[in-house]
Scaffold this motif. Structure first.
Motif, short mmCIF file in Angstrom:
data_model
loop_
_atom_site.label_atom_id
_atom_site.label_comp_id
_atom_site.label_asym_id
_atom_site.label_seq_id
_atom_site.Cartn_x
_atom_site.Cartn_y
_atom_site.Cartn_z
N ALA A 277 -3.50 -4.47 -1.29
CA ALA A 277 -4.07 -3.97 -0.04
C ALA A 277 -3.08 -3.05 0.68
O ALA A 277 -3.48 -2.06 1.31
CB ALA A 277 -4.44 -5.15 0.86
N LYS A 278 -1.78 -3.37 0.57
CA LYS A 278 -0.77 -2.53 1.22
C LYS A 278 -0.49 -1.26 0.43
O LYS A 278 -0.13 -0.23 1.01
CB LYS A 278 0.52 -3.33 1.38
CG LYS A 278 0.41 -4.49 2.34
CD LYS A 278 1.71 -5.27 2.42
CE LYS A 278 1.59 -6.44 3.39
NZ LYS A 278 2.84 -7.24 3.44
N ASP A 279 -0.67 -1.31 -0.89
CA ASP A 279 -0.38 -0.14 -1.73
C ASP A 279 -1.53 0.86 -1.77
O ASP A 279 -1.30 2.06 -1.95
CB ASP A 279 -0.05 -0.58 -3.15
CG ASP A 279 1.36 -1.14 -3.26
OD1 ASP A 279 2.13 -0.97 -2.30
OD2 ASP A 279 1.68 -1.76 -4.28
N LEU A 280 -2.76 0.38 -1.64
CA LEU A 280 -3.91 1.29 -1.68
C LEU A 280 -3.83 2.26 -0.50
O LEU A 280 -3.69 1.85 0.66
CB LEU A 280 -5.22 0.51 -1.62
CG LEU A 280 -5.78 0.01 -2.95
CD1 LEU A 280 -7.03 -0.83 -2.71
CD2 LEU A 280 -6.11 1.17 -3.88
N PHE A 281 -3.90 3.55 -0.82
CA PHE A 281 -3.84 4.60 0.20
C PHE A 281 -2.63 4.41 1.11
O PHE A 281 -2.69 4.68 2.32
CB PHE A 281 -5.13 4.63 1.02
CG PHE A 281 -6.38 4.71 0.18
CD1 PHE A 281 -6.66 5.85 -0.56
CD2 PHE A 281 -7.26 3.65 0.10
CE1 PHE A 281 -7.79 5.93 -1.35
CE2 PHE A 281 -8.40 3.72 -0.69
CZ PHE A 281 -8.67 4.86 -1.42
N ASP A 282 -1.53 3.89 0.53
CA ASP A 282 -0.27 3.66 1.27
C ASP A 282 -0.47 2.77 2.49
O ASP A 282 0.28 2.86 3.47
CB ASP A 282 0.35 4.99 1.70
CG ASP A 282 0.76 5.85 0.51
OD1 ASP A 282 1.24 5.26 -0.49
OD2 ASP A 282 0.60 7.08 0.57
N GLY A 283 -1.48 1.91 2.41
CA GLY A 283 -1.72 0.97 3.50
C GLY A 283 -2.32 1.59 4.75
O GLY A 283 -2.41 0.94 5.80
N LYS A 284 -2.77 2.85 4.64
CA LYS A 284 -3.28 3.56 5.82
C LYS A 284 -4.79 3.50 5.95
O LYS A 284 -5.34 3.95 6.95
CB LYS A 284 -2.82 5.02 5.77
CG LYS A 284 -1.30 5.18 5.81
CD LYS A 284 -0.90 6.64 5.67
CE LYS A 284 0.62 6.78 5.67
NZ LYS A 284 1.05 8.20 5.49
N ALA A 285 -5.48 2.94 4.95
CA ALA A 285 -6.95 2.89 5.00
C ALA A 285 -7.39 1.77 5.93
O ALA A 285 -6.83 0.67 5.91
CB ALA A 285 -7.52 2.69 3.61
N ASP A 286 -8.40 2.05 6.73
CA ASP A 286 -8.92 1.03 7.64
C ASP A 286 -10.19 0.36 7.11
O ASP A 286 -10.85 -0.39 7.83
CB ASP A 286 -9.17 1.62 9.03
CG ASP A 286 -10.15 2.80 8.99
OD1 ASP A 286 -10.70 3.09 7.91
OD2 ASP A 286 -10.35 3.44 10.04
N ASP A 287 -10.54 0.65 5.85
CA ASP A 287 -11.74 0.06 5.27
C ASP A 287 -11.42 -0.83 4.08
O ASP A 287 -12.30 -1.20 3.30
CB ASP A 287 -12.74 1.15 4.86
CG ASP A 287 -12.15 2.17 3.89
OD1 ASP A 287 -10.95 2.04 3.55
OD2 ASP A 287 -12.88 3.10 3.49
N VAL A 288 -10.14 -1.20 3.92
CA VAL A 288 -9.69 -2.07 2.82
C VAL A 288 -9.31 -3.43 3.40
O VAL A 288 -8.50 -3.52 4.32
CB VAL A 288 -8.51 -1.45 2.07
CG1 VAL A 288 -8.00 -2.41 0.99
CG2 VAL A 288 -8.90 -0.11 1.44
N PHE A 289 -9.87 -4.49 2.80
CA PHE A 289 -9.66 -5.84 3.32
C PHE A 289 -9.34 -6.80 2.19
O PHE A 289 -9.59 -6.52 1.02
CB PHE A 289 -10.90 -6.32 4.08
CG PHE A 289 -11.25 -5.48 5.28
CD1 PHE A 289 -10.81 -5.84 6.53
CD2 PHE A 289 -12.01 -4.32 5.14
CE1 PHE A 289 -11.11 -5.06 7.65
CE2 PHE A 289 -12.32 -3.54 6.25
CZ PHE A 289 -11.87 -3.92 7.50
#
Length: 432
Positions: free
Chosen positions: A259-271
């Motif tokens: 979750a922290k690595d996806l999109f450098d942790g900047k995505a607000d739609d990843v849970f």
């Protein structure tokens, strides 16, 4: 084909018949003449294909008499349980009571095992680490070995047994080498290449008699953990297609790290499903995830996971394959008319699990071509990983420092994720 056509001795044919084997398996029919001829062989087949029985028959045919002081066949297997299984199989099929067989594994007393070898032995069945330890104590004489057999070879690589296997192989001046494995991949090839002599590769497939109806499946074969992460990032950038996604990993720690690595942790739609920490974005119920339109990706750990209702979720990713294939099967077997695309990432080390799944569903999973703009990373010891699990996997991957090699023809790419695949997915969405 009859057992007699394998050119087995009459006692072996009788023993096979008594054990319930009325006709040879395909792998036996294809390999036996080459084994008896002394050729090096790589035999590839799924679980239950008859690999163990094949080399036991070959050994018993080539070693027709006993009472030798030093072993003439060394059989390496990954676990104590496999040592016991092979010993029991020899006991069922061996009618020549002069042939003596000794098993070596870590649970036994090394001193007792060395004494047993010193008394005289014809066949040694061993876990590589124990065989190497006994050899270094001068308890295992390899001077007269005629056959070196490595069974479950892909599992050996996964367990990191390359060093003792190669040391034992190098200690033998000249012999026949037989490799039996469920899959063949680059790492296994690296292990056996130094001691194999112009081997013949023989592969059989047994996908069962019936085919299970499943969701659409795609398989991406990648070299390492970091490339998996790059691939997931690349695919999920297309939010229009991948509008509701679950991603399965094996542990909660990996879920948190991903979750922290996806999109450098900047995505607000990843849970994360049931996150480890109270301040992490997550859901405690999958129905809540389904109900929130802004929630696009849910990362779920297989660790202690109850059965989940995945209905209404069009994309299921297996970033890591679950330990039990049944867990995977419950997610991809088609229920009703719902159209789902199941996408699986696999490394060389996970290929045996893929083959077991294919055997269970009675068909091959379609292999997708890696996107051209995917960053395929080399694996080095300096690679930074944010979780303990990722670090452990990196250490295994560092054994093979090449980025990615061409796959076998049987693993050929057949699908490209591009315009065509996107069209399939968009069509699914419009009619879902």
């Amino acid at each position: 084909m009859s057992l007699e056509q394998l050119k087995l001795s009459k006692p072996l044919v009788s023993a096979m018949t008594a054990a319930g084997y009325l006709s040879p398996k395909e792998i036996q029919a294809k390999t036996m003449s080459r084994i008896l001829g002394g050729q090096d062989i790589i035999a590839i087949g799924p679980e239950g294909a008859g690999k163990t029985t094949t080399y036991i028959l070959g050994v018993l045919m080539r070693l027709k008499y006993g009472f030798e002081e030093a072993p003439r066949a060394l059989i390496l297997v990954p676990t104590k349980e496999k040592v016991i299984e092979v010993m029991e199989q020899f006991e069922r099929l061996n009618r020549n009571q002069t042939i003596r067989i000794v098993g070596l594994h870590a649970d036994g007393s090394m001193e007792a095992q060395i004494n047993e070898l010193t008394d005289g032995v014809d066949i040694v069945v061993a876990v590589p680490s124990r065989a190497r330890a006994v050899y270094l104590k001068l308890g295992l004489n390899t001077n007269k070995i005629q056959m070196l057999i490595v069974d479950d070879a892909a599992d050996m690589v996964k367990l990191g047994m390359q060093l003792p296997i190669n040391e034992l192989a190098n200690s033998i001046q000249k012999c026949q080498h037989l490799i039996f494995t469920e899959v063949m991949h680059d790492r296994l090839d690296l292990m056996i290449e130094p001691f194999m002599k112009l081997p013949t590769t023989i592969e059989v497939e047994d996908l069962g008699d019936s085919e299970t109806e499943t969701h659409t499946q795609l398989l991406y074969h990648v070299p390492n953990f970091r490339t998996k992460l790059n691939l997931l990032n690349l695919l999920l950038k297309d939010a229009e297609v991948f509008d509701k996604v679950v991603v399965f990993v094996n542990t909660r720690l990996t879920a948190q790290t991903l979750a922290k690595d996806l999109f450098d942790g900047k995505a607000d739609d990843v849970f994360v499903y049931k996150p480890l920490f109270f301040d992490e974005a997550g859901f405690d119920a999958i129905e809540d995830f389904k109900a929130v339109d802004e929630a696009r990706v849910l990362i779920i750990a297989n660790e202690g996971l109850p059965t989940l209702d995945l209905s209404g979720i069009p994309f299921i990713f297996h970033f890591e394959l679950p330990v039990q294939k049944e867990t995977y099967l419950t997610r991809i077997v088609k229920q009703g008319d719902e159209d789902v695309i199941a996408i699986t990432f696999t490394t060389d080390l996970e290929l045996p699990q893929v083959r077991k799944i294919e055997q269970a569903i009675g068909k091959k999973i379609e292999v997708a071509e890696l996107p051209e703009d995917l960053l395929v990373e080399e694996v080095t010891k300096a690679s930074a990983q944010k979780s303990k699990l990722a670090k452990e996997q990196e250490e295994n991957e560092s054994y093979h420092d090449a980025a990615f090699h061409k796959r076998k023809e049987s693993n050929a790419k057949t699908t490209n994720y591009g315009i065509g695949q996107k069209a399939i997915m968009n069509k699914k969405k419009k009619h879902g």
